[in-house]
Motif scaffolding. Structure first.
Motif, PDB file in Angstrom:
ATOM      1  N   ILE A 382      17.776  28.128 145.125  1.00 24.12           N
ATOM      2  CA  ILE A 382      18.822  28.879 144.429  1.00 24.12           C
ATOM      3  C   ILE A 382      18.968  28.442 142.981  1.00 24.12           C
ATOM      4  N   TRP A 383      18.411  27.280 142.612  1.00 22.38           N
ATOM      5  CA  TRP A 383      18.559  26.792 141.234  1.00 22.38           C
ATOM      6  C   TRP A 383      17.619  27.486 140.272  1.00 22.38           C
ATOM      7  N   PHE A 384      16.667  28.239 140.772  1.00 26.91           N
ATOM      8  CA  PHE A 384      15.669  28.881 139.917  1.00 26.91           C
ATOM      9  C   PHE A 384      15.876  30.386 139.819  1.00 26.91           C
ATOM     10  N   CYS A 385      17.052  30.854 140.201  1.00 27.86           N
ATOM     11  CA  CYS A 385      17.374  32.282 140.151  1.00 27.86           C
ATOM     12  C   CYS A 385      18.347  32.552 139.014  1.00 27.86           C
ATOM     13  N   SER A 386      18.187  33.714 138.439  1.00 25.83           N
ATOM     14  CA  SER A 386      19.139  34.149 137.427  1.00 25.83           C
ATOM     15  C   SER A 386      20.353  34.775 138.108  1.00 25.83           C
ATOM     16  N   GLU A 387      21.290  35.202 137.319  1.00 23.04           N
ATOM     17  CA  GLU A 387      22.411  35.956 137.866  1.00 23.04           C
ATOM     18  C   GLU A 387      21.903  37.250 138.513  1.00 23.04           C
ATOM     19  N   VAL A 388      22.505  37.590 139.631  1.00 24.74           N
ATOM     20  CA  VAL A 388      22.110  38.801 140.360  1.00 24.74           C
ATOM     21  C   VAL A 388      22.959  39.970 139.865  1.00 24.74           C
TER      22      VAL A 388
END
Length: 644
Positions: A382-388
């Motif tokens: 989850i730390w490598f995702c941008s805002e959804v």
């Protein structure tokens, strides 16, 4: 009978005693007085003999014990090894033994304390000459100059260097005589490497000394591979640890870092975590971080669609749906789109969380009327995702309840942007034009992305949302039917145990329109090997048996499109015949998607997920496990009976 004076004749040489024997009462190393009347250095003079002679005995009698004549040895000199071993600091500063010296020491053939062997295995005794004088001079401690007087050295009051200089050849000859091989030099190494020598130096002794102590020249080069070998125990792909030079610290690094690669402090200081380069080692979304989690840069993706027909009843188990038997491992990302979802949306998401377990978290959940979309991701990603971001489109404006339309969700994972669209197009056998219009409205009206930057703005189009993302998955109830009527389709379905699926697909409206290029431009679909997913009698495996007699069709589909050719590889594409709570069967696809490194200029989601749903799903799993164990215990206790 010979006289006592004739017992020792000058013409006969006196017998030589074995080495190491001294005359009783004679101090070791003290010179004997020369015979009177003869100069001490006269050429041809005899070596000093014993002053007292013993009487001769007859041949038949045992000779009495008498002292054998002994040739005096040169005075003993102070041992340089002993002088050096007393200097603890100099000993600690010594170099490590080389591999050849270690081998000789283990075999028992090494000279005392790792002495350096002269070059050439069969070299003569004088091949290595008064050499090594400069090295010996550097190694004698100045504060221990009186050491020679304590051991009987005649040069106690003079310069101790003269004794060292005179004893060097003697040491060479003595070692050669004892060992029977090439001479060996004592282990006298300077506390630091000698200065570099130029090629035009005129001193032969320095040249020879440097040749004898050649190990000092490449000390740093020999020590560096040792550090590399010590570090290699942490793994070949790991960055070199700053603790690799210390054995104790290295052992602690192995146990404390385990599978995680150690992070240097200077790397943490240099990271900005705001905006990095595509190849920078300090970028959070860069290539180094991506290689830690995905060495082959492929992400496992699960995409599913299901028209629930608005049923409140959920299937007792979703394992067949989310964890199919053909998948040996769970996927990295789960995307589930629902059309005509159940009224309790929260209960549906809780069931998804309960099935996937504590290894997954709900990254995003969006809804548009009865259209639901849920994104579950492994919790360590989850730390490598941008805002959804999400956007919706309504295609049927007259209806009060939004049953037809589209729901889009997008985000960036590392450097790859994803777009997921679930749609419910217009129903009806002959309404192909309306479905084409629903598609056109969707690609034009979805306003994505908003705040997350486009990964490739030069290849994006304002009229088509699917061109603004690297990987696009479009799935849902498209309502495209099989033309030809119910009778023709039933004939193909009832041919035998094996259904001729390619013959059914020849009547598929969606495939026909995609070949024309009027819908889903640039999209692909995995090969279909399952039966039509619509329309079944609820709870049964038979197709529509009502008066309407709807034609079985492949209405539920999963399509994909990639900006870079070959980035998406379909692995499996199937349906779930065991879930019968709706007139549609769920359809899912397993994919491998290539992910690229990215920049740190995207607004990160900062690890946000639905914590309340996560805890609720874990409690559900625990309570069900407890109930199952209690049921087993009660069943076992009820089967016990007594026989009298």
């Amino acid at each position: 009978m010979p006289s006592k004076a004739e017992s020792l004749r000058p013409s006969e040489p006196a017998p030589q005693p074995p080495e190491g024997r001294t005359l009783q009462g004679q101090l070791p190393g003290a010179p004997l007085a020369p015979r009177a009347g003869s100069p001490p250095d006269a050429p041809g003079s005899e070596s000093p003999a014993l002053a007292c002679s013993t009487p001769a005995t007859p041949s038949g009698e045992d000779p009495p014990a008498r002292a054998a004549p002994v040739t005096p040895r040169p005075p003993a000199r102070p041992r340089l090894e002993r002088a050096l071993s007393l200097d603890d600091k100099g000993w600690r500063r010594r170099r490590f033994r080389g591999s050849q010296e270690d081998l000789e020491a283990r075999n028992g053939t090494s000279p005392s304390r790792g002495s350096v062997q002269s070059e050439g295995p069969g070299a003569p005794a004088h091949s290595c000459s008064p050499p090594c004088l400069s090295t010996s001079l550097q190694e004698i401690p100045k504060s221990r100059g009186v050491l020679g007087s304590e051991r009987g050295s005649p040069s106690s009051g003079g310069n101790p260097l003269s004794g060292v200089a005179s004893s060097s050849p003697n040491l060479l000859h003595r070692d050669a005589a004892v060992a029977g091989s090439s001479p060996r030099l004592p282990s006298l190494l300077p506390p630091r490497p000698p200065p570099a020598l130029s090629l035009d130096i005129a001193s032969d002794s320095l040249r020879t000394a440097n040749k004898v102590d050649s190990d000092l020249a490449d000390y740093k080069l020999r020590a560096q591979p040792l550090l590399v070998r010590a570090h290699s125990s942490l793994g070949p792909g790991r960055p070199r640890s700053p603790l690799a030079c210390d054995d104790c610290s290295l052992r602690s690094a192995k146990s404390s870092f385990s599978l995680l690669a150690p992070i240097r402090s200077k790397d943490v200081r240099s990271r900005s975590y705001l905006e990095g380069s595509l190849l920078a080692s300090g970028a959070l979304l860069g290539a180094d971080e991506l290689a830690r989690y995905f060495p082959d840069r492929n992400v496992a993706l699960f995409v599913a669609t299901w028209n629930m027909q608005g049923q409140k009843e959920l299937p007792p188990s979703l394992d067949e749906f989310l964890l199919p038997a053909e998948a040996d491992y769970a996927q990295d990302l789960y995307v589930i789109g629902v059309q005509e979802g159940c009224s309790d949306r929260r209960e549906w998401e809780t069931r998804l969380q309960e099935t996937l377990g504590p290894h997954y978290v709900l990254l995003s959940s969006a809804a548009h009327g009865v259209l639901y979309m849920s994104l579950f991701i492994r919790r360590d990603l989850i730390w490598f995702c941008s805002e959804v971001e999400c956007s919706t489109v309504t295609t049927r404006i007259v209806s009060q309840i939004k049953t037809k339309g589209a729901l889009g969700v997008s985000f960036t994972f590392f450097g790859t942007s994803f777009l997921f669209i679930t749609s419910h197009f217009t129903s009806g056998d002959g309404k192909v034009a309306e479905r084409l219009l629903d598609y056109t409205r969707t690609v034009q009206a979805l306003a994505l992305p908003r705040n997350v930057p486009d990964t490739n703005p030069y290849r994006s189009s304002a009229a088509d949302v699917t061109t603004r993302f690297d990987e696009v998955f479009w799935f849902g109830d498209f309502n495209f039917r099989l033309s030809g009527g119910r009778t023709a389709v039933d004939t193909l379905l009832c041919q035998g145990l094996v259904v001729d699926v390619p013959a059914l697909l020849q009547h598929d409206q969606l495939i026909r329109e995609m070949r024309k290029g009027s819908i889903f431009k640039g999209f692909q679909e995995p090969d279909i090997h399952f039966l039509p997913s619509y329309k079944f009698d609820i709870g049964k495996d038979t197709y529509d048996s009502t008066s309407k007699q709807r034609t079985p069709s492949y209405t539920d589909r999963v399509l994909y499109r990639s900006r870079h050719k070959g980035d998406i590889c379909p692995v499996s594409y199937s349906s779930c015949p065991g879930i019968k709570t709706s007139d549609h069967r769920p359809v899912y696809g397993l994919f491998r998607v290539k992910v690229r490194p990215g920049r740190d200029n995207i607004p990160l989601a900062a690890g946000k997920f639905d914590r309340e749903l996560y805890l609720l799903g874990i409690k559900r799993r625990i309570s069900k496990e407890i109930q199952r164990q209690q049921a087993l215990q009660s069943q076992n206790s009820s089967t016990i009976c007594s026989v009298s």
